[in-house]
Scaffold this active site. Structure first.
Site, PDB file in Angstrom:
ATOM      1  CE  LYS A 290      -5.158  -0.790   1.603  1.00  0.00           C
ATOM      2  NZ  LYS A 290      -5.420  -2.004   2.310  1.00  0.00           N
TER       3      LYS A 290
ATOM      4  CB  THR B 205      -0.889   0.040   1.263  1.00  0.00           C
ATOM      5  OG1 THR B 205      -1.675  -1.139   1.301  1.00  0.00           O
ATOM      6  CG2 THR B 205      -1.804   1.255   1.247  1.00  0.00           C
TER       7      THR B 205
HETATM    8  P1  NAD Z   1       5.714  -5.816   7.580  1.00  0.00           P
HETATM    9  O1  NAD Z   1       6.464  -4.678   8.169  1.00  0.00           O
HETATM   10  O2  NAD Z   1       5.328  -6.965   8.436  1.00  0.00           O
HETATM   11  O3  NAD Z   1       6.558  -6.422   6.333  1.00  0.00           O
HETATM   12  C1  NAD Z   1       7.343  -5.654   5.475  1.00  0.00           C
HETATM   13  C2  NAD Z   1       8.599  -6.467   5.180  1.00  0.00           C
HETATM   14  O4  NAD Z   1       9.410  -5.761   4.236  1.00  0.00           O
HETATM   15  C3  NAD Z   1       9.491  -6.685   6.425  1.00  0.00           C
HETATM   16  O5  NAD Z   1       9.704  -8.068   6.610  1.00  0.00           O
HETATM   17  C4  NAD Z   1      10.771  -5.921   6.094  1.00  0.00           C
HETATM   18  O6  NAD Z   1      11.938  -6.544   6.626  1.00  0.00           O
HETATM   19  C5  NAD Z   1      10.756  -5.971   4.588  1.00  0.00           C
HETATM   20  N1  NAD Z   1      11.579  -4.943   3.967  1.00  0.00           N
HETATM   21  C6  NAD Z   1      11.661  -3.629   4.270  1.00  0.00           C
HETATM   22  N2  NAD Z   1      12.526  -3.013   3.433  1.00  0.00           N
HETATM   23  C7  NAD Z   1      12.989  -3.966   2.588  1.00  0.00           C
HETATM   24  C8  NAD Z   1      13.898  -3.955   1.502  1.00  0.00           C
HETATM   25  N3  NAD Z   1      14.519  -2.831   1.116  1.00  0.00           N
HETATM   26  N4  NAD Z   1      14.138  -5.115   0.845  1.00  0.00           N
HETATM   27  C9  NAD Z   1      13.535  -6.263   1.223  1.00  0.00           C
HETATM   28  N5  NAD Z   1      12.656  -6.345   2.262  1.00  0.00           N
HETATM   29  C10 NAD Z   1      12.395  -5.196   2.922  1.00  0.00           C
HETATM   30  O7  NAD Z   1       4.444  -5.174   6.877  1.00  0.00           O
HETATM   31  P2  NAD Z   1       3.103  -5.937   6.409  1.00  0.00           P
HETATM   32  O8  NAD Z   1       2.088  -5.853   7.481  1.00  0.00           O
HETATM   33  O9  NAD Z   1       3.479  -7.232   5.809  1.00  0.00           O
HETATM   34  O10 NAD Z   1       2.614  -4.926   5.275  1.00  0.00           O
HETATM   35  C11 NAD Z   1       3.200  -4.912   3.976  1.00  0.00           C
HETATM   36  C12 NAD Z   1       2.393  -3.968   3.105  1.00  0.00           C
HETATM   37  O11 NAD Z   1       1.038  -4.447   3.052  1.00  0.00           O
HETATM   38  C13 NAD Z   1       2.325  -2.535   3.618  1.00  0.00           C
HETATM   39  O12 NAD Z   1       2.408  -1.658   2.524  1.00  0.00           O
HETATM   40  C14 NAD Z   1       0.972  -2.481   4.311  1.00  0.00           C
HETATM   41  O13 NAD Z   1       0.428  -1.170   4.336  1.00  0.00           O
HETATM   42  C15 NAD Z   1       0.143  -3.408   3.435  1.00  0.00           C
HETATM   43  N6  NAD Z   1      -1.028  -4.019   4.101  1.00  0.00           N
HETATM   44  C16 NAD Z   1      -0.899  -4.570   5.325  1.00  0.00           C
HETATM   45  C17 NAD Z   1      -2.019  -5.147   5.934  1.00  0.00           C
HETATM   46  C18 NAD Z   1      -1.915  -5.791   7.295  1.00  0.00           C
HETATM   47  O14 NAD Z   1      -2.975  -6.131   7.873  1.00  0.00           O
HETATM   48  N7  NAD Z   1      -0.741  -6.019   7.844  1.00  0.00           N
HETATM   49  C19 NAD Z   1      -3.254  -5.159   5.266  1.00  0.00           C
HETATM   50  C20 NAD Z   1      -3.335  -4.604   3.988  1.00  0.00           C
HETATM   51  C21 NAD Z   1      -2.205  -4.033   3.412  1.00  0.00           C
END
Ligand code: NAD
Length: 288
Positions: A168, A93
């Site tokens: 979204k 997102t």
């Molecule tokens: P999260 O923080 O758990 O996961 C993000 C991952 O990206 C982490 O494991 C981090 O180490 C990795 N990362 C960061 N920088 C990086 C890089 N340069 N190279 C490789 N890996 C890297 O977040 P999430 O909850 O999994 O959310 C991910 C996306 O999904 C976000 O944009 C969030 O807004 C969206 N989202 C989340 C939810 C939810 O309920 N968690 C729901 C809908 C959308």
């Protein structure tokens, strides 16, 4: 299909595992050693850089925290390393403007690319029941759709590049406004001596009915099971709702859209998330 997966956090971990279950050869990378170990457990091949994960890929999926990181990863790793002809899917997102910039850069380098943010939280990511809202050309959508189908229950083409992100944030702004309104109505009903269940029975079949009431009621014990029944644990964290409202307000400003209730919702969640960022967004009723 050989699919590189970058960003194996709360959401990406389960999504990558579902691509493996669908028979894909998943090449995973994350900065976190724990996330990589979990991906290995789920039978992904793991790599020590995003470039290496992309080197032999026919598709790349990313699920990263924000637009700055997405832009950096595509500029420094994905675009320079991925074989020509691969399809690129960013499911993070992020803001509409960055999504459009990254897709334009990918198209300039000869790739088909979509923005494909999701509706549904960690349980839906693990269960393969996400909804994807997809922006991109018809050709890019047609190529991305089978990859997304392996991770979700619905895949909807929202139009050109960036329109997935637009759908979204418009949806989540509406959800925030609706949840605050629902919470206010139940709180006022209580102050006026009206029983919550009785108000639900009336309003859920009257013109005030909405999803925040009938699927996700902020009052414990009323309506179907929801985070309010578990002291607002789990569900959709207020910090993530706030992230989406900030993106929505950026987009409103950039596009000249008037969103006074969206702005007020952002202020309300800014205050709430300071101490309650991990609580479900329906916990906003506790402030009323
Ligand atoms: P999260 O923080 O758990 O996961 C993000 C991952 O990206 C982490 O494991 C981090 O180490 C990795 N990362 C960061 N920088 C990086 C890089 N340069 N190279 C490789 N890996 C890297 O977040 P999430 O909850 O999994 O959310 C991910 C996306 O999904 C976000 O944009 C969030 O807004 C969206 N989202 C989340 C939810 C939810 O309920 N968690 C729901 C809908 C959308």
């Amino acid at each position: 299909m050989k699919i590189a997966f970058i960003g194996l956090g709360n959401m990406g971990g389960g999504m990558a595992a579902n691509l493996v279950k669908a028979g894909h050869d998943v090449r995973a990378f994350d900065l976190s050693a724990d996330a990589l170990a979990a991906a290995k457990e789920a039978e992904c091949k793991t790599f020590t850089s995003a470039s290496e994960a992309c080197a032999d890929a026919e598709a790349v999926v990313s699920m990263l925290p924000n637009g700055a990181i997405v832009k950096a990863v595509y500029e420094s790793d994905v675009l320079p390393s991925t074989p020509a002809g691969a399809v690129l899917l960013d499911c993070s997102t992020i803001d509409v403007a960055t999504a459009r910039d990254v897709i334009a850069a990918a198209q300039g380098a000869g790739y088909d690319m979509v923005d494909a943010p999701v509706s549904g939280g960690i349980a839906a990511a693990n269960g393969g029941t996400l909804t994807f809202m997809v922006g991109g050309s018809g050709d890019a959508f047609a190529r991305a759709e089978p990859v997304l189908n392996a991770m979700g229950k619905a895949v909807i083409h929202a139009g050109d590049a960036g329109n997935g992100q637009a759908a979204k944030i418009c949806n989540n702004m509406l959800l925030a406004v609706q949840m605050i309104g629902t919470a206010e109505a139940f709180s006022m009903a209580d102050k006026l001596g009206l029983d919550a269940q009785t108000f639900y029975d009336i309003s859920s079949v009257s013109s005030g009915q909405c999803w925040s009431m009938t699927s996700y009621c902020p009052v414990p014990g009323v309506g179907p099971q929801s985070p309010s029944d578990n002291d607002y644990q789990g569900g959709f964290a207020s910090a993530l709702m706030l992230k989406d409202l900030r993106l929505a307000m950026e987009a409103a400003e950039a596009s000249g859209a008037k969103t006074p209730l969206g702005k007020h919702s952002q202020e309300i969640y800014e205050a709430f998330a300071q101490d309650n960022g991990a609580l479900d967004f329906s916990g906003i009723i506790k402030t009323l």
